[in-house]
Design an enzyme around this catalytic site. Structure first.
Site, PDB file in Angstrom:
ATOM      1  N   CYS A 160       0.862  -1.334   0.131  1.00  0.00           N
ATOM      2  CA  CYS A 160      -0.012  -0.008  -0.036  1.00  0.00           C
ATOM      3  C   CYS A 160       0.804   1.334  -0.022  1.00  0.00           C
ATOM      4  CB  CYS A 160      -0.816   0.250   1.310  1.00  0.00           C
ATOM      5  SG  CYS A 160      -2.072   1.432   1.428  1.00  0.00           S
TER       6      CYS A 160
ATOM      7  N   CYS B 114      -7.421  -1.075   1.376  1.00  0.00           N
ATOM      8  CA  CYS B 114      -6.475  -1.530   2.281  1.00  0.00           C
ATOM      9  C   CYS B 114      -6.992  -1.688   3.780  1.00  0.00           C
ATOM     10  CB  CYS B 114      -5.135  -0.490   2.403  1.00  0.00           C
ATOM     11  SG  CYS B 114      -3.931  -1.019   3.594  1.00  0.00           S
TER      12      CYS B 114
ATOM     13  N   CYS C 246      -8.495  -5.402  -9.797  1.00  0.00           N
ATOM     14  CA  CYS C 246      -8.055  -4.323 -10.722  1.00  0.00           C
ATOM     15  C   CYS C 246      -7.717  -3.361  -9.959  1.00  0.00           C
ATOM     16  CB  CYS C 246      -9.336  -4.060 -11.628  1.00  0.00           C
ATOM     17  SG  CYS C 246      -8.946  -2.648 -12.946  1.00  0.00           S
TER      18      CYS C 246
ATOM     19  N   CYS D 268       0.449   3.221   3.348  1.00  0.00           N
ATOM     20  CA  CYS D 268       0.622   2.624   4.961  1.00  0.00           C
ATOM     21  C   CYS D 268       1.999   1.557   4.896  1.00  0.00           C
ATOM     22  CB  CYS D 268      -0.156   2.031   5.823  1.00  0.00           C
ATOM     23  SG  CYS D 268      -1.108   0.610   5.059  1.00  0.00           S
TER      24      CYS D 268
END
Length: 142
Positions: free
Chosen positions: A59, A108, A131, A62
């Site tokens: 991510c 996330c 996607c 984070c």
């Protein structure tokens, strides 16, 4: 769509919490628009849509581990596509009824950042296609 996948959200995990100002300082304008504002980058413009290097996609907000290059495939859509997350506990799947249609949004689980959507038209065992917006990811190469 695999219903089991859709129900495996991990709400008991601690969330990465930041003030809006902190997100704006940390992220590029495009990353902020996608991760915090649920935007979408234009097809075939992201840095990872045609990426072939091996590694772990994390991510961009984070650093949580999200996808492996081993599950990445060319979907022909212009966005990075994966058959499954590295760990299903690291993503949240949420019903999205925007734009007059039903889709499954992928976020996330650690910071709540918008990543993209999952569709039931992928190859592989699950038949899913995650996607994902390139700007919501950072490739951590081996």
């Amino acid at each position: 769509m695999n219903n089991e996948t859709h129900t495996q959200n991990q709400s008991d995990r601690p969330r990465v919490e930041k003030a809006d100002r902190e997100w704006r300082e940390q992220l590029t304008p495009m990353q902020y628009d996608v991760l915090r504002g649920h935007g979408t980058e234009r097809a075939s413009t992201g840095k990872y849509f045609d990426e072939k290097r091996e590694g772990t996609y994390r991510c961009a907000g984070c650093g949580a581990e999200l996808f492996s290059s081993e599950t990445k495939f060319d979907s022909g859509t212009g966005w990075p596509s994966f058959t499954e997350p590295a760990d299903r506990a690291n993503v949240e799947l949420i019903d999205d009824f925007s734009y007059g249609m039903h889709r499954i949004e992928v976020n996330c689980a650690a910071c709540g950042g918008h990543l993209g959507h999952v569709f039931p038209d992928g190859p592989g065992e699950t038949g899913e296609r995650y996607c994902i917006n390139s700007c919501s990811l950072e490739l951590d190469g081996h």
